[in-house]
Design a protein around this motif. Structure first.
Motif, short mmCIF file in Angstrom:
data_model
loop_
_atom_site.label_atom_id
_atom_site.label_comp_id
_atom_site.label_asym_id
_atom_site.label_seq_id
_atom_site.Cartn_x
_atom_site.Cartn_y
_atom_site.Cartn_z
N HIS A 18 7.52 -1.11 0.49
CA HIS A 18 6.42 -0.21 0.92
C HIS A 18 5.57 -0.58 2.15
CE1 HIS A 18 6.47 2.61 -2.41
NE2 HIS A 18 7.08 1.64 -3.02
N MET A 19 6.25 -2.01 2.60
CA MET A 19 5.53 -2.65 3.85
C MET A 19 5.95 -2.69 4.81
SD MET A 19 2.93 -3.46 1.96
CE MET A 19 2.43 -3.45 0.29
N GLU A 20 5.69 -2.39 6.03
CA GLU A 20 6.22 -2.29 7.32
C GLU A 20 5.83 -3.60 7.95
OE1 GLU A 20 4.38 1.03 9.20
OE2 GLU A 20 5.62 2.71 8.21
N LYS B 148 9.07 3.80 2.79
CA LYS B 148 10.18 2.54 2.31
C LYS B 148 11.33 2.07 3.23
CE LYS B 148 9.39 4.11 -2.62
NZ LYS B 148 10.11 4.45 -3.78
N SER B 149 11.09 0.73 3.07
CA SER B 149 12.06 0.19 3.70
C SER B 149 13.23 -0.51 3.15
CB SER B 149 11.56 -1.10 4.76
OG SER B 149 12.85 -1.63 5.59
N SER B 150 14.49 0.02 3.28
CA SER B 150 15.47 -0.64 2.48
C SER B 150 15.98 -2.15 2.80
CB SER B 150 16.85 0.08 2.73
OG SER B 150 17.18 0.23 4.15
N LEU B 151 15.40 -2.73 4.13
CA LEU B 151 15.68 -4.08 4.35
C LEU B 151 14.85 -5.00 3.69
CD1 LEU B 151 15.22 -3.46 8.28
CD2 LEU B 151 17.29 -3.71 6.75
N LEU B 152 13.81 -4.52 3.06
CA LEU B 152 13.06 -5.46 2.23
C LEU B 152 13.12 -5.14 0.77
CD1 LEU B 152 9.42 -5.72 4.35
CD2 LEU B 152 11.36 -7.30 4.08
N ARG C 58 -0.39 -10.15 1.47
CA ARG C 58 0.30 -10.51 0.00
C ARG C 58 0.69 -9.51 -0.91
NH1 ARG C 58 -4.06 -13.40 1.77
NH2 ARG C 58 -3.68 -15.63 2.16
N PHE C 59 2.06 -9.55 -1.07
CA PHE C 59 2.49 -8.62 -2.03
C PHE C 59 3.72 -8.85 -2.94
CE2 PHE C 59 4.02 -8.24 2.27
CZ PHE C 59 5.30 -7.97 2.19
N CYS C 60 4.02 -8.35 -3.75
CA CYS C 60 5.08 -8.83 -4.86
C CYS C 60 6.45 -8.48 -4.39
CB CYS C 60 4.59 -8.34 -6.35
SG CYS C 60 4.76 -6.37 -6.14
N PRO C 61 7.44 -9.01 -4.79
CA PRO C 61 8.85 -8.54 -4.24
C PRO C 61 9.15 -7.05 -4.77
CG PRO C 61 8.82 -10.84 -5.24
CD PRO C 61 7.64 -10.20 -5.71
N ASP C 62 8.54 -6.42 -5.79
CA ASP C 62 8.59 -5.22 -5.94
C ASP C 62 8.31 -4.16 -5.16
OD1 ASP C 62 9.92 -5.29 -8.59
OD2 ASP C 62 7.94 -5.76 -9.47
N HIS C 63 7.37 -4.40 -4.42
CA HIS C 63 6.61 -3.54 -3.39
C HIS C 63 7.01 -3.85 -1.97
CE1 HIS C 63 4.17 -2.30 -7.11
NE2 HIS C 63 4.99 -1.30 -6.67
#
Length: 266
Positions: free
Chosen positions: A176-178, A248-252, A168-173
């Motif tokens: 940073h998630m793969e 960092k993933s630009s897709l997210l 679970r993570f916020c939209p801001d980060h």
């Protein structure tokens, strides 16, 4: 770190830096009020029983938002769930000028995040109050869902990836998630229609003649930096982001949170 209460600053150091220092002796039955963002410390001369209570007037809301920003900047969980307080107290007679302005900004940000998720065909689900809803299960006594990256209490919305205990993570980060976008879900507390209703309520409060009469006086009485923070709602880049173990993933990439610094510092 001062929040860990492991150290005290000598008054002489503050005085040498031209910082005003005041001292007092609190006697039985007396109250001491500390203003927002004030460094304070104390000690007892003997056995005593003391009590501290956190309270705030509507004018404190911008300070509260700055406080949450500071907590996210160091990856520390905040005691205060300010977003929950703002939305749960959203009735015409309870909303102040400050809370109405903050709510408007938060609502428009969530609407942008929802739109971004829809454009990417990300599954959008409504939060439920049932403890049996597995994505929302929490082992916390207060039932809060925290971002795994910045420890922010995600009252309005969060992104969820199943598997194991779930991520679970916020939209801001999100960047940073793969994660596989196909497995991603956006959980929201309020639908777009509900957000629009609250937004109309805030607009009614801000356009009310009785509110307008005091609005300018209240805003002029605030510190300039806090007014700018509330009016512009621009992310503050005062903290240098720590190196992430995930690229960092630009897709997210989602619209940035309007109030909070999004990069925990090292």
């Amino acid at each position: 770190r001062l929040y860990q209460k492991l150290s005290m600053i000598s008054p002489n150091i503050l005085l040498d830096s031209n910082i005003s220092v005041y001292e007092l002796v609190q006697n039985p039955g007396e109250f001491v009020i500390t203003m927002p963002r004030s460094y304070h410390s104390g000690f007892s001369h003997g056995f005593n029983v003391g009590e501290a209570v956190n309270f705030a007037f509507p004018e404190w809301i911008p300070y509260g938002l700055r406080s949450l920003e500071s907590h996210r900047g160091i990856g520390r969980e905040s005691v205060l769930n300010l977003e929950k307080f703002l939305f749960n107290d959203s009735s015409f007679f309870n909303i102040s000028v400050y809370s109405a302005r903050a709510l408007m900004i938060l609502i428009r940000w969530q609407q942008q995040v929802i739109k971004s998720a829809e454009e990417r065909s990300i599954k959008i689900q409504r939060m439920t109050r049932s403890s049996r809803a597995s994505p929302e299960q929490s082992d916390r006594e207060d039932r809060r869902v925290m971002c795994c990256y910045c420890k922010h209490s995600m009252y309005l919305m969060y992104l969820y990836v199943p598997g194991g205990d779930g991520l679970r993570f916020c939209p801001d980060h999100a960047n940073h998630m793969e994660v596989d976008i196909a497995c991603l879900s956006l959980f929201i507390r309020y639908t777009k229609e509900e957000l629009s209703n609250i937004e109309e309520l805030c607009q009614a409060v801000l356009s009310d003649p009785a509110q307008q009469k005091d609005q300018q006086k209240e805003l002029l009485g605030f510190q300039g930096e806090v007014i700018m923070h509330l009016e512009l709602a621009a992310p503050i880049a005062g903290h240098k982001g720590k190196k992430s173990f995930k690229a960092k993933s630009s897709l997210l990439q989602f619209p940035p949170s309007p109030f909070y610094n999004t990069e925990p510092s090292a």
